[in-house]
Design a protein around this motif. Sequence first.
Motif, PDB file in Angstrom:
ATOM      1  N   GLY A 260       0.813  -1.218   0.000  1.00 26.09           N
ATOM      2  CA  GLY A 260       0.000   0.000   0.000  1.00 26.09           C
ATOM      3  C   GLY A 260       0.840   1.259   0.000  1.00 26.09           C
ATOM      4  O   GLY A 260       0.518   2.237  -0.686  1.00 26.09           O
ATOM      5  N   LEU A 261       1.940   1.238   0.732  1.00 24.70           N
ATOM      6  CA  LEU A 261       2.822   2.414   0.761  1.00 24.70           C
ATOM      7  C   LEU A 261       3.491   2.644  -0.593  1.00 24.70           C
ATOM      8  O   LEU A 261       3.723   3.790  -0.986  1.00 24.70           O
ATOM      9  N   LEU A 262       3.797   1.561  -1.301  1.00 27.37           N
ATOM     10  CA  LEU A 262       4.387   1.724  -2.634  1.00 27.37           C
ATOM     11  C   LEU A 262       3.360   2.266  -3.632  1.00 27.37           C
ATOM     12  O   LEU A 262       3.722   2.935  -4.607  1.00 27.37           O
ATOM     13  N   TRP A 263       2.079   1.960  -3.390  1.00 26.72           N
ATOM     14  CA  TRP A 263       1.015   2.466  -4.263  1.00 26.72           C
ATOM     15  C   TRP A 263       0.559   3.866  -3.849  1.00 26.72           C
ATOM     16  O   TRP A 263      -0.220   4.504  -4.571  1.00 26.72           O
ATOM     17  N   ALA A 264       0.989   4.338  -2.695  1.00 24.07           N
ATOM     18  CA  ALA A 264       0.523   5.633  -2.192  1.00 24.07           C
ATOM     19  C   ALA A 264       0.843   6.810  -3.132  1.00 24.07           C
ATOM     20  O   ALA A 264      -0.008   7.693  -3.306  1.00 24.07           O
ATOM     21  N   PRO A 265       2.042   6.879  -3.753  1.00 26.55           N
ATOM     22  CA  PRO A 265       2.286   7.986  -4.698  1.00 26.55           C
ATOM     23  C   PRO A 265       1.269   8.015  -5.838  1.00 26.55           C
ATOM     24  O   PRO A 265       0.911   9.086  -6.338  1.00 26.55           O
TER      25      PRO A 265
ATOM     26  N   VAL B 135       9.697   0.005   5.119  1.00 28.01           N
ATOM     27  CA  VAL B 135      10.611   1.123   5.381  1.00 28.01           C
ATOM     28  C   VAL B 135      10.809   1.962   4.113  1.00 28.01           C
ATOM     29  O   VAL B 135      10.771   3.201   4.150  1.00 28.01           O
ATOM     30  N   LEU B 136      10.995   1.280   2.982  1.00 26.31           N
ATOM     31  CA  LEU B 136      11.150   2.013   1.715  1.00 26.31           C
ATOM     32  C   LEU B 136       9.883   2.805   1.391  1.00 26.31           C
ATOM     33  O   LEU B 136       9.959   3.988   1.013  1.00 26.31           O
ATOM     34  N   GLY B 137       8.722   2.163   1.556  1.00 25.49           N
ATOM     35  CA  GLY B 137       7.463   2.854   1.280  1.00 25.49           C
ATOM     36  C   GLY B 137       7.263   4.050   2.186  1.00 25.49           C
ATOM     37  O   GLY B 137       6.836   5.127   1.735  1.00 25.49           O
ATOM     38  N   LEU B 138       7.567   3.893   3.485  1.00 25.08           N
ATOM     39  CA  LEU B 138       7.430   5.012   4.419  1.00 25.08           C
ATOM     40  C   LEU B 138       8.359   6.155   4.047  1.00 25.08           C
ATOM     41  O   LEU B 138       7.976   7.339   4.101  1.00 25.08           O
TER      42      LEU B 138
ATOM     43  N   ALA C 292       3.977   7.817 -12.092  1.00 26.30           N
ATOM     44  CA  ALA C 292       5.075   7.077 -12.723  1.00 26.30           C
ATOM     45  C   ALA C 292       6.098   6.619 -11.691  1.00 26.30           C
ATOM     46  O   ALA C 292       6.681   5.531 -11.817  1.00 26.30           O
ATOM     47  N   LEU C 293       6.310   7.448 -10.662  1.00 29.62           N
ATOM     48  CA  LEU C 293       7.213   7.037  -9.581  1.00 29.62           C
ATOM     49  C   LEU C 293       6.687   5.778  -8.903  1.00 29.62           C
ATOM     50  O   LEU C 293       7.458   4.849  -8.606  1.00 29.62           O
ATOM     51  N   SER C 294       5.376   5.744  -8.684  1.00 29.87           N
ATOM     52  CA  SER C 294       4.773   4.534  -8.099  1.00 29.87           C
ATOM     53  C   SER C 294       4.981   3.342  -9.025  1.00 29.87           C
ATOM     54  O   SER C 294       5.277   2.229  -8.561  1.00 29.87           O
ATOM     55  N   GLY C 295       4.841   3.562 -10.331  1.00 32.51           N
ATOM     56  CA  GLY C 295       5.085   2.482 -11.287  1.00 32.51           C
ATOM     57  C   GLY C 295       6.509   1.962 -11.207  1.00 32.51           C
ATOM     58  O   GLY C 295       6.754   0.743 -11.268  1.00 32.51           O
ATOM     59  N   ALA C 296       7.479   2.886 -11.044  1.00 28.94           N
ATOM     60  CA  ALA C 296       8.883   2.483 -10.932  1.00 28.94           C
ATOM     61  C   ALA C 296       9.118   1.662  -9.658  1.00 28.94           C
ATOM     62  O   ALA C 296       9.860   0.671  -9.666  1.00 28.94           O
ATOM     63  N   LEU C 297       8.462   2.060  -8.567  1.00 30.31           N
ATOM     64  CA  LEU C 297       8.618   1.331  -7.298  1.00 30.31           C
ATOM     65  C   LEU C 297       7.989  -0.060  -7.381  1.00 30.31           C
ATOM     66  O   LEU C 297       8.578  -1.041  -6.913  1.00 30.31           O
ATOM     67  N   ILE C 298       6.788  -0.129  -7.966  1.00 26.31           N
ATOM     68  CA  ILE C 298       6.113  -1.429  -8.081  1.00 26.31           C
ATOM     69  C   ILE C 298       6.896  -2.365  -9.000  1.00 26.31           C
ATOM     70  O   ILE C 298       7.005  -3.568  -8.740  1.00 26.31           O
TER      71      ILE C 298
END
Length: 316
Positions: free
Chosen positions: A9-14, A131-134, A189-195
């Motif tokens: 969820g934190l990675l999808w937050a952006p 931790v990364l998502g936060l 797009a940042l969220s896409g890169a993280l996912i």
Amino acid sequence: MLISSLGQGLLWAPLAIGVFITFRILDIPDLTTEGSFPFGAAVAVSLMLKGQSAITAALAGFVAGCLAGLITGILDTKLHIPSLLAGILTMTGLYSINMHIMGKSNVPLLNEKVLTEYLPASWNLDIQTIVLGLLVTSIVVAILYLMFKTRLGLSLMATGNNKDMSAANGINTDGMIIFGYMISNGFIALSGALIAQSNGYADIGMGIGTIVIGLASVLVGEIFLRGHNILTRLIAMVVGAVVYRLLLTVAMGLGFPPDDLKILSAVILVIVICVPIIQNRIRTKRQLKKYLEQMEDQDDERITSETPTKGILSRD
């Protein structure tokens, strides 16, 4: 399950924050989301395969999303194409661009170092993801909170509230709309890169349904955390992304096959759209009932007070 949902969820937050900027701040339904999300993933994975670091790749994904938003903004404001159609045009064009960037429909990461591997190896993957998502989400929320306190951010919100009045006060409304499109799609797009880094691959179809996910996260967040302060609203988007991911995880845990993930997303979106409407109807009925009860009590008191008075003044 809860820990895994929190990290995802934190990675999808952006993404939720990006959709919030266009949908709530600018009041624009932007379908560029479905193109900019895989665009960020494609750029990030391609750069990592060419030797760039995961941090550089994620930042490049953000910049790529900003460029996608710039195109949609120009189509909307300068060429006067309706915003919905402008988003569809950009989304369609990005499909071919993503295919050119990746070279094929699915590009896996091999031995490239992803962002979670910068954290201590003694932590398990779920803790690293959280931790990364936060960290990423905190940076995004802090940047936007500070920006919305500046003249630039206030002009952006004013443009979304009343475009004509903002233009009459000297605000470059077209510039503000383009800027809103850019930062919105940048964070998507940042969220896409993280996912992509979390999943270990970029896929041409990973953007399908992301607008539904973003809208559902926004609405879920507004149900759980209400407020007019911009910081509260941004945090609500993070909460919405986490809760939405948890709802999906619970649904999958109940035995739904992965192929039903999209229809589950649509059903959740319908539910979160209907919940505020039902809540408003219940609240209105309660207020009306309370008002009618007060009116009846006042009538009873008036009749009771008039009766002895009439008896005293009456000559009968």
